[in-house]
Design a protein around this motif. Sequence first.
Motif, short mmCIF file in Angstrom:
data_model
loop_
_atom_site.label_atom_id
_atom_site.label_comp_id
_atom_site.label_asym_id
_atom_site.label_seq_id
_atom_site.Cartn_x
_atom_site.Cartn_y
_atom_site.Cartn_z
N VAL A 281 0.86 -1.17 0.00
CA VAL A 281 0.00 0.00 0.00
C VAL A 281 0.91 1.23 0.00
CG1 VAL A 281 -0.21 -0.08 2.53
CG2 VAL A 281 -1.84 1.25 1.21
N VAL A 282 0.61 2.16 -0.85
CA VAL A 282 1.37 3.41 -0.91
C VAL A 282 0.57 4.47 -0.15
CG1 VAL A 282 2.35 5.20 -2.38
CG2 VAL A 282 2.45 2.80 -3.10
N LEU A 283 1.05 4.82 1.02
CA LEU A 283 0.38 5.84 1.81
C LEU A 283 0.78 7.23 1.32
CD1 LEU A 283 0.85 4.35 5.40
CD2 LEU A 283 -1.15 4.17 3.89
N GLU A 284 -0.21 8.10 1.23
CA GLU A 284 0.02 9.48 0.85
C GLU A 284 -0.29 10.39 2.04
OE1 GLU A 284 -2.06 10.33 -2.77
OE2 GLU A 284 -0.95 8.83 -3.92
N PRO A 285 0.18 11.63 2.04
CA PRO A 285 -0.05 12.51 3.17
C PRO A 285 -1.54 12.58 3.54
CG PRO A 285 1.56 13.49 1.71
CD PRO A 285 1.06 12.26 1.01
N GLY A 286 -1.81 12.36 4.83
CA GLY A 286 -3.18 12.35 5.32
C GLY A 286 -3.79 10.97 5.38
N ASP A 287 -3.10 9.95 4.89
CA ASP A 287 -3.56 8.56 5.00
C ASP A 287 -3.10 7.99 6.33
OD1 ASP A 287 -4.60 8.65 2.44
OD2 ASP A 287 -2.90 7.61 1.52
N MET A 288 -3.99 7.28 7.01
CA MET A 288 -3.59 6.53 8.20
C MET A 288 -4.02 5.09 8.03
SD MET A 288 -3.92 7.31 12.24
CE MET A 288 -2.88 6.30 13.35
N ALA A 289 -3.03 4.18 8.15
CA ALA A 289 -3.29 2.75 8.03
C ALA A 289 -3.18 2.09 9.39
CB ALA A 289 -2.30 2.12 7.06
N PHE A 290 -4.10 1.19 9.68
CA PHE A 290 -4.01 0.33 10.85
C PHE A 290 -3.81 -1.09 10.36
CE2 PHE A 290 -6.30 3.97 12.61
CZ PHE A 290 -5.59 4.19 13.79
N LEU A 291 -2.67 -1.67 10.69
CA LEU A 291 -2.33 -3.04 10.30
C LEU A 291 -2.64 -3.95 11.48
CD1 LEU A 291 1.16 -2.20 8.77
CD2 LEU A 291 -1.03 -2.33 7.55
N ASP A 292 -3.48 -4.95 11.26
CA ASP A 292 -3.80 -5.88 12.33
C ASP A 292 -2.57 -6.75 12.59
OD1 ASP A 292 -4.68 -8.17 13.82
OD2 ASP A 292 -6.74 -7.72 13.23
N ASN A 293 -1.95 -6.57 13.74
CA ASN A 293 -0.68 -7.20 14.07
C ASN A 293 -0.81 -8.70 14.35
OD1 ASN A 293 2.15 -6.73 14.38
ND2 ASN A 293 1.93 -6.85 16.61
N TYR A 294 -2.05 -9.19 14.37
CA TYR A 294 -2.29 -10.62 14.53
C TYR A 294 -2.64 -11.28 13.19
CZ TYR A 294 -2.35 -10.68 19.66
OH TYR A 294 -1.99 -10.63 20.98
N ARG A 295 -3.03 -10.48 12.23
CA ARG A 295 -3.52 -11.03 10.97
C ARG A 295 -2.59 -10.75 9.78
NH1 ARG A 295 -6.98 -14.69 9.86
NH2 ARG A 295 -7.85 -13.49 8.13
N VAL A 296 -1.68 -9.80 9.92
CA VAL A 296 -0.72 -9.53 8.84
C VAL A 296 0.67 -9.32 9.43
CG1 VAL A 296 -2.52 -8.38 7.46
CG2 VAL A 296 -0.93 -7.00 8.80
N VAL A 297 1.67 -9.59 8.61
CA VAL A 297 3.03 -9.14 8.89
C VAL A 297 3.31 -8.01 7.91
CG1 VAL A 297 3.92 -11.27 9.86
CG2 VAL A 297 3.95 -10.97 7.38
N HIS A 298 4.18 -7.10 8.29
CA HIS A 298 4.39 -5.93 7.44
C HIS A 298 5.88 -5.58 7.33
CE1 HIS A 298 4.42 -4.09 11.45
NE2 HIS A 298 5.08 -3.08 10.90
N GLY A 299 6.19 -4.77 6.35
CA GLY A 299 7.55 -4.29 6.13
C GLY A 299 7.51 -2.99 5.35
N ARG A 300 8.63 -2.67 4.70
CA ARG A 300 8.71 -1.41 3.93
C ARG A 300 9.69 -1.57 2.79
NH1 ARG A 300 12.49 1.40 6.33
NH2 ARG A 300 13.69 0.65 4.54
N GLU A 301 9.34 -0.99 1.66
CA GLU A 301 10.24 -0.99 0.51
C GLU A 301 11.41 -0.03 0.75
OE1 GLU A 301 6.86 -1.84 -2.94
OE2 GLU A 301 7.57 0.21 -2.56
N PRO A 302 12.52 -0.23 0.06
CA PRO A 302 13.66 0.68 0.21
C PRO A 302 13.43 1.99 -0.53
CG PRO A 302 14.17 -0.99 -1.43
CD PRO A 302 12.83 -1.37 -0.84
N PHE A 303 14.14 3.02 -0.09
CA PHE A 303 14.14 4.30 -0.78
C PHE A 303 15.45 5.01 -0.51
CE2 PHE A 303 12.45 5.09 3.43
CZ PHE A 303 12.93 6.34 3.80
#
Length: 338
Positions: A281-303
């Motif tokens: 998911v590409v978050l843009e300014p003003g976006d807030m994401a809530f990731l369910d820490n029991y249902r997904v694992v998450h990371g981040r692309e490099p920049f």
Amino acid sequence: MLRVNERAGERSGSVESLVLRADERAEIARLGDETLARRQPWDALAFTGEAAAVAQYLPARLRHFLARARTEQADVTIVSGLPLSEDLVPTPTGWELAAKTGAGLREELLCMLCAGALGDPFGWSDQQNGRIVHDVCPAPGLERSLTSASSELNLALHTEDVHHPCRSDYVGLLCLRNPDATGTTFVRVDRMDVPDDVREILSADRFRFYADDSHENTELDAEQLAGRHENRVSQDGSVLFGPPEFPYLRIDFDFASALDGKADAAMSQAFESLRASVERVVLEPGDMAFLDNYRVVHGREPFSPRYDGHDRWLKRVNVIRDIRRVFVETRSLTRVIV
């Protein structure tokens, strides 16, 4: 508008998204400004006990949306259009500078209000000096580290605070800047495709989970593999747990290990399956994401950071559905876990 796998919509699998209207944005801006004005000097920790009550003054459509996401246990929940400050300061070069200068306090409050509509914000004494809301921004010298201050490498898929029984139910990420459209990556537990015998092993207490570098006050380079887990706080448990028909997931590509050979093979299969099912998911300014820490694992692309005041900048908050879990674990009425 946010982009989920380069597509946007009201529902994509179990990604729930809500785009705020102009009147709702104005209502939230007023609530934020009034709340911040009444609570000077601003103290996020002192506000944690009030966040849920003040969140009841958020627009009804937003409150209902977040309540439904909680009830239905949505994997990823995204609110778009939160009103950021028009005079937002330059992106700090690391969280220490953000903490020292009070960068983005209004956004910090908005972050806590949305978190308060889902559960209870809390923090860790060994993360960013016990701050409730963290600043996620690149820091010079940490480009290849295993923390959120990194930038040049993929931040590996992980369960947040995988080692602890009071790890968050939700990881909240409010985007302030993302000029390079850097993706937040995630994998749903339902996308992990492994045979039944492997799933049985993953459901047994045959794994060890370690505190990551943000808890250990160390900043290893991602290539420093040898001895990474030595002398760390850890907890044994299973990778899969909870209802078999709606399983929960606990894993970390960098800070987990198996306790025996068959478990190691099973974890390798789990990693392989998860890597093959990554979404972004590409978050843009003003976006807030809530990731369910029991249902997904998450990371981040490099920049590639520029350190020019315009780099990627998020506010992050940990949210727990029942703060009494923290009280019981710490034997204290604290919202900061020591």
